[in-house]
Write a protein that holds these residues in place. Sequence first.
Motif, PDB file in Angstrom:
ATOM      1  N   ARG A 213       2.228   6.470   2.109  1.00  0.00           N
ATOM      2  CA  ARG A 213       1.099   6.062   2.874  1.00  0.00           C
ATOM      3  C   ARG A 213       1.183   6.844   4.420  1.00  0.00           C
ATOM      4  O   ARG A 213       2.247   7.082   4.655  1.00  0.00           O
ATOM      5  CB  ARG A 213       1.188   4.586   3.413  1.00  0.00           C
ATOM      6  CG  ARG A 213       0.212   3.840   4.174  1.00  0.00           C
ATOM      7  CD  ARG A 213       0.490   2.555   4.531  1.00  0.00           C
ATOM      8  NE  ARG A 213       0.134   1.871   3.072  1.00  0.00           N
ATOM      9  CZ  ARG A 213      -1.005   1.219   2.570  1.00  0.00           C
ATOM     10  NH1 ARG A 213      -2.072   1.526   3.270  1.00  0.00           N
ATOM     11  NH2 ARG A 213      -0.846   0.484   1.612  1.00  0.00           N
ATOM     12  N   LEU A 219      -6.445   4.969   3.308  1.00  0.00           N
ATOM     13  CA  LEU A 219      -6.234   5.392   1.925  1.00  0.00           C
ATOM     14  C   LEU A 219      -6.262   4.081   1.013  1.00  0.00           C
ATOM     15  O   LEU A 219      -6.211   2.845   1.545  1.00  0.00           O
ATOM     16  CB  LEU A 219      -4.746   5.793   2.116  1.00  0.00           C
ATOM     17  CG  LEU A 219      -4.222   6.858   2.862  1.00  0.00           C
ATOM     18  CD1 LEU A 219      -2.922   7.170   2.789  1.00  0.00           C
ATOM     19  CD2 LEU A 219      -5.023   8.337   2.192  1.00  0.00           C
ATOM     20  N   THR A 220      -6.647   4.282  -0.260  1.00  0.00           N
ATOM     21  CA  THR A 220      -6.660   3.441  -1.298  1.00  0.00           C
ATOM     22  C   THR A 220      -5.558   3.664  -2.100  1.00  0.00           C
ATOM     23  O   THR A 220      -5.145   4.741  -2.645  1.00  0.00           O
ATOM     24  CB  THR A 220      -7.838   3.396  -2.041  1.00  0.00           C
ATOM     25  OG1 THR A 220      -9.071   3.344  -1.221  1.00  0.00           O
ATOM     26  CG2 THR A 220      -7.948   2.527  -3.159  1.00  0.00           C
ATOM     27  N   ARG A 221      -4.781   2.607  -2.419  1.00  0.00           N
ATOM     28  CA  ARG A 221      -3.427   2.606  -3.574  1.00  0.00           C
ATOM     29  C   ARG A 221      -3.992   2.678  -4.712  1.00  0.00           C
ATOM     30  O   ARG A 221      -4.631   1.652  -5.136  1.00  0.00           O
ATOM     31  CB  ARG A 221      -2.197   1.735  -2.944  1.00  0.00           C
ATOM     32  CG  ARG A 221      -1.081   1.806  -3.784  1.00  0.00           C
ATOM     33  CD  ARG A 221      -0.002   1.133  -3.408  1.00  0.00           C
ATOM     34  NE  ARG A 221       1.465   1.632  -3.902  1.00  0.00           N
ATOM     35  CZ  ARG A 221       2.702   1.311  -3.545  1.00  0.00           C
ATOM     36  NH1 ARG A 221       2.606   0.387  -2.634  1.00  0.00           N
ATOM     37  NH2 ARG A 221       3.627   2.069  -3.837  1.00  0.00           N
ATOM     38  N   TYR A 230      -1.578   7.361  -3.382  1.00  0.00           N
ATOM     39  CA  TYR A 230      -2.695   7.031  -2.459  1.00  0.00           C
ATOM     40  C   TYR A 230      -3.817   8.063  -2.551  1.00  0.00           C
ATOM     41  O   TYR A 230      -3.433   9.264  -2.656  1.00  0.00           O
ATOM     42  CB  TYR A 230      -2.362   6.573  -1.017  1.00  0.00           C
ATOM     43  CG  TYR A 230      -0.977   5.687  -0.899  1.00  0.00           C
ATOM     44  CD1 TYR A 230      -1.330   4.279  -0.486  1.00  0.00           C
ATOM     45  CD2 TYR A 230       0.345   6.065  -1.166  1.00  0.00           C
ATOM     46  CE1 TYR A 230      -0.570   3.544  -0.198  1.00  0.00           C
ATOM     47  CE2 TYR A 230       1.105   4.812  -0.876  1.00  0.00           C
ATOM     48  CZ  TYR A 230       0.926   3.852  -0.421  1.00  0.00           C
ATOM     49  OH  TYR A 230       1.733   2.711  -0.307  1.00  0.00           O
TER      50      TYR A 230
END
Length: 278
Positions: A213, A219-221, A230
């Motif tokens: 992260r 960000l999108t996990r 991510y």
Amino acid sequence: MTIKRLLWLVAVGFLLVLVIPVKPVAAKTTYLSLSPREYLQTRQKVTVTNSYYKKVKITLPKGTIVQVASTGKSKKNHRPFFTIDMDTMSYRLRKPFYTAKSKPNMTAGIWAAKQTFKQVAAPIYLQYYRVTDPDTRSAGDYIADGNLWQGIKWPVNETTAKGSGVKVTVDGYLESYAKVRVFQASAPKPIAYAKIQKTTVSGNVTNFYVATRVKGAPLTRVAKSGKHQYRLTVTRTGEHAVTLIPENAGSQYTDSVEISERYLINNQNYYMHTEVLY
């Protein structure tokens, strides 16, 4: 001459070849023919210095991609050299520059030797803002540098305005910034960064994948483990905005015209400062 004496001379000659050292021929250094904005990759570890005091050293590891900022030739030996704008590089590399008195961002001249550098194509992770020939597309100075700031367009109060945003560096790192001046003499210190592990491009959409992260980056996990946990999705809209900068506060006269390009990250507006028209 007897056969015995002939064999003796041959034997002595053979021994002389083995004993007398032969001075090796020095390898000739060859150089690259370069133009500004081209990309190079280091073939070995390279140490460079800053252009002002030449006391601050920067180490570029083997395999590092850099972009040519300017080129020239030595007046003494006519060998070609180039410079690097360290603002385009990751903080992990440019960090030593922050110890300099005026935080200079340009390197001193670097010999363009083929033994040290090789020419490479533009990295895929820079396609979200790169254009093929900025000098012909712009009526002024094309200054796009990869910085994506939250908002709609470049601020009128450019010298005092602060912003938050993200950037992808030439050597392939995602950096995030929070509440820093958008108009700076040198790149600010990021609050976080991570190496880009993978990049995919589909039309005007670019996806960047990192393993950890990055604080401040939207960000999108997408995975629980591995190098691609991510994702940052950047959409280039192709839309532009104009900001008129007055000569001074309250002035009816325009000092410059600033162009911004609109981007989307997670459906939020970001802009990149792309051109300056005077």
